[in-house]
Design an enzyme around this catalytic site. Structure first.
Site, PDB file in Angstrom:
ATOM      1  N   ARG A   1       0.848  -1.198   0.000  1.00 30.75           N
ATOM      2  CA  ARG A   1       0.000   0.000   0.000  1.00 30.75           C
ATOM      3  C   ARG A   1       0.882   1.245   0.000  1.00 30.75           C
ATOM      4  O   ARG A   1       1.650   1.452   0.945  1.00 30.75           O
ATOM      5  CB  ARG A   1      -0.896  -0.003   1.229  1.00 30.75           C
ATOM      6  CG  ARG A   1      -1.818   1.199   1.373  1.00 30.75           C
ATOM      7  CD  ARG A   1      -2.652   1.068   2.644  1.00 30.75           C
ATOM      8  NE  ARG A   1      -3.439  -0.163   2.636  1.00 30.75           N
ATOM      9  CZ  ARG A   1      -4.016  -0.696   3.716  1.00 30.75           C
ATOM     10  NH1 ARG A   1      -3.887  -0.122   4.891  1.00 30.75           N
ATOM     11  NH2 ARG A   1      -4.718  -1.810   3.606  1.00 30.75           N
TER      12      ARG A   1
ATOM     13  N   HIS B   1       1.363  -2.410   5.688  1.00 27.30           N
ATOM     14  CA  HIS B   1       1.180  -2.642   4.247  1.00 27.30           C
ATOM     15  C   HIS B   1       2.213  -1.870   3.423  1.00 27.30           C
ATOM     16  O   HIS B   1       2.604  -2.309   2.334  1.00 27.30           O
ATOM     17  CB  HIS B   1      -0.216  -2.197   3.815  1.00 27.30           C
ATOM     18  CG  HIS B   1      -1.308  -3.166   4.148  1.00 27.30           C
ATOM     19  ND1 HIS B   1      -1.628  -4.240   3.351  1.00 27.30           N
ATOM     20  CD2 HIS B   1      -2.182  -3.202   5.180  1.00 27.30           C
ATOM     21  CE1 HIS B   1      -2.648  -4.897   3.875  1.00 27.30           C
ATOM     22  NE2 HIS B   1      -2.998  -4.289   4.995  1.00 27.30           N
TER      23      HIS B   1
ATOM     24  N   ASP C   1      -4.086  -8.488   2.907  1.00 23.91           N
ATOM     25  CA  ASP C   1      -5.457  -8.690   3.354  1.00 23.91           C
ATOM     26  C   ASP C   1      -6.040  -9.778   2.464  1.00 23.91           C
ATOM     27  O   ASP C   1      -6.065  -9.615   1.229  1.00 23.91           O
ATOM     28  CB  ASP C   1      -6.275  -7.407   3.214  1.00 23.91           C
ATOM     29  CG  ASP C   1      -5.805  -6.318   4.162  1.00 23.91           C
ATOM     30  OD1 ASP C   1      -5.223  -6.648   5.209  1.00 23.91           O
ATOM     31  OD2 ASP C   1      -6.011  -5.131   3.859  1.00 23.91           O
TER      32      ASP C   1
ATOM     33  N   GLU D   1      -8.742  -7.663  12.852  1.00 20.77           N
ATOM     34  CA  GLU D   1      -9.138  -7.967  11.471  1.00 20.77           C
ATOM     35  C   GLU D   1      -8.781  -9.407  11.108  1.00 20.77           C
ATOM     36  O   GLU D   1      -7.598  -9.764  11.032  1.00 20.77           O
ATOM     37  CB  GLU D   1      -8.436  -7.003  10.501  1.00 20.77           C
ATOM     38  CG  GLU D   1      -8.785  -5.551  10.743  1.00 20.77           C
ATOM     39  CD  GLU D   1      -7.978  -4.581   9.898  1.00 20.77           C
ATOM     40  OE1 GLU D   1      -8.317  -3.388   9.898  1.00 20.77           O
ATOM     41  OE2 GLU D   1      -7.004  -5.019   9.229  1.00 20.77           O
TER      42      GLU D   1
ATOM     43  N   HIS E   1      -6.218  -9.841   7.945  1.00 17.55           N
ATOM     44  CA  HIS E   1      -4.934  -9.138   7.913  1.00 17.55           C
ATOM     45  C   HIS E   1      -3.795 -10.074   8.332  1.00 17.55           C
ATOM     46  O   HIS E   1      -3.782 -10.583   9.443  1.00 17.55           O
ATOM     47  CB  HIS E   1      -5.020  -7.942   8.866  1.00 17.55           C
ATOM     48  CG  HIS E   1      -3.764  -7.126   8.988  1.00 17.55           C
ATOM     49  ND1 HIS E   1      -3.653  -5.855   8.462  1.00 17.55           N
ATOM     50  CD2 HIS E   1      -2.581  -7.381   9.598  1.00 17.55           C
ATOM     51  CE1 HIS E   1      -2.457  -5.366   8.744  1.00 17.55           C
ATOM     52  NE2 HIS E   1      -1.783  -6.281   9.428  1.00 17.55           N
TER      53      HIS E   1
END
Length: 230
Positions: free
Chosen positions: A79, A123, A130, A210, A213
């Site tokens: 990311r 990320h 994910d 999460e 993740h």
């Protein structure tokens, strides 16, 4: 475009499909179907990019799941830092158009405090993904929004994309998305455990908030990158 691909190579980042084209990809942040409601900064094309070492591990995970009739589905991996800045800006604006689908019981201003979004992200180093699983041979589908009743009788939106039912959908910012939540039914709990146990087997860790993740352990302390995905 060529410059960005060169920078990705310099950072040992690559397209996941170069290592394993059988892993399904659903790069939500390159579309409008994500918690911001818009394509996120830095996601200029629908590709999953990741560090080579993590990609090679995911290939091993994929081979394992395939033996049991499943395939990995990746929603996000590397990311760019500009995407995280995009999330911060989004948290401060007044748009709540995606609230019902993604953060039904929380004010968007406390999503950082609750740990669902962070001002810095693992990320950005390229070792986090994910992900979920789905049955082999089954196609990913366009998101079909359904109503889901949790065990405490609370109703949330469930974004069905054809993947294995984990009780909540990807990026559902709610306590029910926590790994050990008892708000989801026993089938979803078993599915999460199967995913988690397998990812741990191949050297990935997770976070409590999460279920989707996962970060590869024992990696170098690489920098946070801001190379756009093009």
């Amino acid at each position: 475009m060529m410059m960005s691909m060169s920078l990705l190579a310099d950072a040992d980042l690559l397209e996941l499909s170069e290592i394993d084209p059988t892993i399904k990809q659903s790069p939500r942040y390159a579309t409008n179907e994500n918690f911001t409601g818009k394509k996120v900064d830095g996601y200029n094309v629908k590709k999953i990019v990741i560090k080579r070492k993590a990609a090679l591990k995911l290939k091993q995970v994929q081979e394992y799941f395939q033996k049991y009739g499943y395939t990995l589905v990746i929603y996000d991996a590397y990311r760019p830092k500009r995407a995280v800045k995009n999330f911060v800006r989004w948290s401060k604006n007044k748009d709540i158009s995606t609230k019902k689908r993604y953060y039904p019981t929380l004010d968007k201003s406390i999503l950082f405090e609750k740990g669902y979004i962070c001002e810095t992200s693992s990320h950005c180093k390229g070792y986090t993904a994910d992900l979920t699983i789905m049955q082999l041979g089954k196609p990913l589908q366009e998101v079909n929004i359904k109503e889901r009743t949790l065990k405490n009788k609370e109703k949330i939106s469930f974004l069905d994309d054809g993947t294995v039912d984990m009780g909540t959908s990807f990026d559902c910012f709610h306590e029910a998305s926590h790994h050990n939540s008892d708000l989801v039914n026993e089938v979803a709990q078993k599915n999460r455990k199967f995913l988690e146990d397998t990812m741990h087997k191949f050297g990935f860790t997770t976070i409590k908030e999460e279920w989707w993740h996962y970060t590869l352990k024992d990696t170098d302390s690489s920098e946070d990158y801001d190379i756009p995905i093009e």
